[in-house]
Design a protein around this motif. Structure first.
Motif, PDB file in Angstrom:
ATOM      1  N   HIS A  54       0.845  -1.201   0.000  1.00  0.00           N
ATOM      2  CA  HIS A  54       0.000   0.000   0.000  1.00  0.00           C
ATOM      3  C   HIS A  54       0.874   1.243   0.000  1.00  0.00           C
ATOM      4  O   HIS A  54       2.098   1.156   0.117  1.00  0.00           O
ATOM      5  CB  HIS A  54      -0.995  -0.016   1.159  1.00  0.00           C
ATOM      6  N   HIS A  56       1.308   3.991   1.929  1.00  0.00           N
ATOM      7  CA  HIS A  56       1.905   4.720   3.059  1.00  0.00           C
ATOM      8  C   HIS A  56       3.428   4.733   2.951  1.00  0.00           C
ATOM      9  O   HIS A  56       4.046   3.739   2.558  1.00  0.00           O
ATOM     10  CB  HIS A  56       1.482   4.082   4.391  1.00  0.00           C
ATOM     11  N   HIS A  59       5.814   1.977   3.910  1.00  0.00           N
ATOM     12  CA  HIS A  59       5.810   0.754   3.098  1.00  0.00           C
ATOM     13  C   HIS A  59       6.286   1.004   1.664  1.00  0.00           C
ATOM     14  O   HIS A  59       6.784   0.094   1.009  1.00  0.00           O
ATOM     15  CB  HIS A  59       4.404   0.141   3.065  1.00  0.00           C
ATOM     16  N   HIS A 139      -6.950  -2.162   4.837  1.00  0.00           N
ATOM     17  CA  HIS A 139      -6.260  -1.106   5.596  1.00  0.00           C
ATOM     18  C   HIS A 139      -6.591   0.284   5.046  1.00  0.00           C
ATOM     19  O   HIS A 139      -7.048   1.160   5.786  1.00  0.00           O
ATOM     20  CB  HIS A 139      -4.761  -1.407   5.533  1.00  0.00           C
ATOM     21  N   ASP A 160       0.153  -3.877   6.095  1.00  0.00           N
ATOM     22  CA  ASP A 160      -0.751  -3.468   7.178  1.00  0.00           C
ATOM     23  C   ASP A 160      -2.123  -4.057   6.900  1.00  0.00           C
ATOM     24  O   ASP A 160      -2.579  -4.050   5.757  1.00  0.00           O
ATOM     25  CB  ASP A 160      -0.849  -1.940   7.241  1.00  0.00           C
TER      26      ASP A 160
HETATM   27 ZN   LIG Z   1      -0.202   1.675   6.442  1.00  0.00          ZN
END
Ligand SMILES: [Zn+2]
Length: 414
Positions: A54, A56, A59, A139, A160
């Motif tokens: 994902h 973020h 990551h 998430h 996540d």
């Molecule tokens: Zn995350």
């Protein structure tokens, strides 16, 4: 199969995992920890492909470094790849403003975009002799877990994950695998029931605006801003909602990928009904009595929230409703603990009501254990947790072997 964490083992943030077998290597996530100063993972070796769970930054924030230094296809969902590009560009900008060196040049972000390979959920693809399938991680929009099969055994990497029903995305479901590599952000901690949080939040908003106050709602741009807009929509309250900061752009990116949203039409309607703040004058108007402002940054670390707090912090009729976890040392944590805020260098007392609501996008402790049980793994590898040891006891009743390797340590799984 052998694995090595480049970061994010025994800590939350800067996650990166290299998996190798028979001379073929994959990189799963490659993030940085956006702290003061930023923390980076170990350098990544050349890989056959990178998979990003994902968008973020913890990551995906280092994916441009891969694209620049040893290019490989970068697989991820459409929303993940689009949003990661935006966040990486913004990350370079923030690093420059704060006087930190940048981990890569702007051109590396363009290279990442050129190497991006959008994937479809639950649609298998192959990289050398790995068969890979993405599954919903629940998430944020576009977040996925990767299930890999090679040499007769299966492994799943969760990134996540959230198994709680939210308004924005469907929850993650357990998937059978031999080895489960899972996050443990909330090891030892539980969340209140989501409905209860939503009710308490909407009561707080209603109490403020009906008394003629202004509600400032700091929210993360990616996932939380959209979730908050949807929760406000359920309130049936006739007050203007303003949206400020990067959350607006991210909402538009998400709306380009309706498949990854629980109800794209509903999100589009609430976004169109909200007033997107453009320019200084509109920002002044937004905090007039009775209004609701959803704004970045979610941890009150700069961004337009600072301007909104300048206009509202002094009046006890107003409220500041925090909607995400507030890390130690952030402006949001100081607001909660001390009722003070740093407004462009001047630390002032806050007379407005300050409250916090747990809209976390991560599974809590019991949910992680239930999820692992549903996957029926033989081996569990814990990562992305400050205290993985708090999960080990409960997980040992789920799997024969539970390990929490350190960063840089080589571990072997079937
Ligand atoms: Zn995350």
């Amino acid at each position: 199969m052998q694995g090595t964490f480049l970061g994010g083992a025994g800590e939350v943030g800067r996650l990166g995992l290299v998996l190798g077998r028979a001379g073929s290597r994959l990189l799963l996530d490659y993030g940085l920890a956006p702290e003061d100063p930023p923390q980076y993972p170990k350098p990544a070796p050349p890989v056959s492909a990178a998979l990003v769970t994902h968008a973020h930054l913890d990551h995906a924030g280092m994916m441009p470094a891969i694209a620049h230094e040893s290019p490989a296809p970068i697989y991820g969902s459409g929303p993940t790849l689009d949003t990661a590009e935006l966040l990486c560009q913004d990350c370079l900008k923030v690093h420059r403003i704060e006087g930190y060196g940048t981990p890569y040049k702007d051109v590396a972000v363009d290279q990442m975009a050129a190497d991006a390979r959008p994937i479809r959920m639950r649609s298998p693809f192959t990289v050398e002799d790995w068969e890979i399938q993405a599954e919903n991680a629940g998430h944020i929009p576009g977040s996925c877990m990767y299930r890999l099969q090679a040499g007769g055994s299966s492994l799943m990497f969760t990134g996540d994950l959230n198994t709680t029903e939210s308004q924005l995305v469907d929850p993650a479901e357990p998937i059978a695998c031999d080895t489960l590599i899972m996050e443990g952000t909330y090891a030892g901690r539980e969340h209140p029931p989501r409905r209860q949080t939503e009710n308490e939040f909407t009561q707080a908003v209603r109490a403020t605006v009906e008394a003629g106050g202004t509600c400032v709602i700091p929210a993360f741009a990616v996932g939380r801003t959209q979730e908050v807009l949807l929760v406000l929509d359920e309130m049936d309250i006739d007050r203007p909602v303003y949206i400020d900061g990067m959350g607006a752009r991210v909402t538009e990116l998400f709306l380009r990928h309706p498949y990854f949203l629980k109800d794209a039409d509903r999100l589009e309607r609430v976004y169109n009904d909200a007033h997107r703040i453009r320019g200084h004058r509109m920002r002044q108007q937004a905090t007039e009595p009775g209004n609701i402002v959803v704004t970045t940054s979610g941890m009150v670390e700069g961004g337009p929230v600072i301007t909104h707090l300048k206009h509202t912090h002094d009046d006890p009729n107003n409220s500041v409703l925090l909607t995400g976890y507030q890390v130690e040392g952030t402006g949001g944590r100081r607001l909660l603990d001390e009722h003070r805020v740093d407004l462009d260098g001047e630390v002032v007392n806050v007379n407005a009501t300050v409250d916090h609501f747990d809209f976390s996008g991560h599974a809590g402790h019991s949910e992680l254990v239930d999820f692992a049980e549903g996957c029926r793994p033989e081996t569990i590898v814990l990562c992305h947790s400050d205290e993985p040891e708090l999960l080990v006891d409960d997980l040992e009743s789920v799997a024969e072997r539970v390990i929490a390797p350190n960063t840089g340590e080589v571990f072997t799984v079937p």
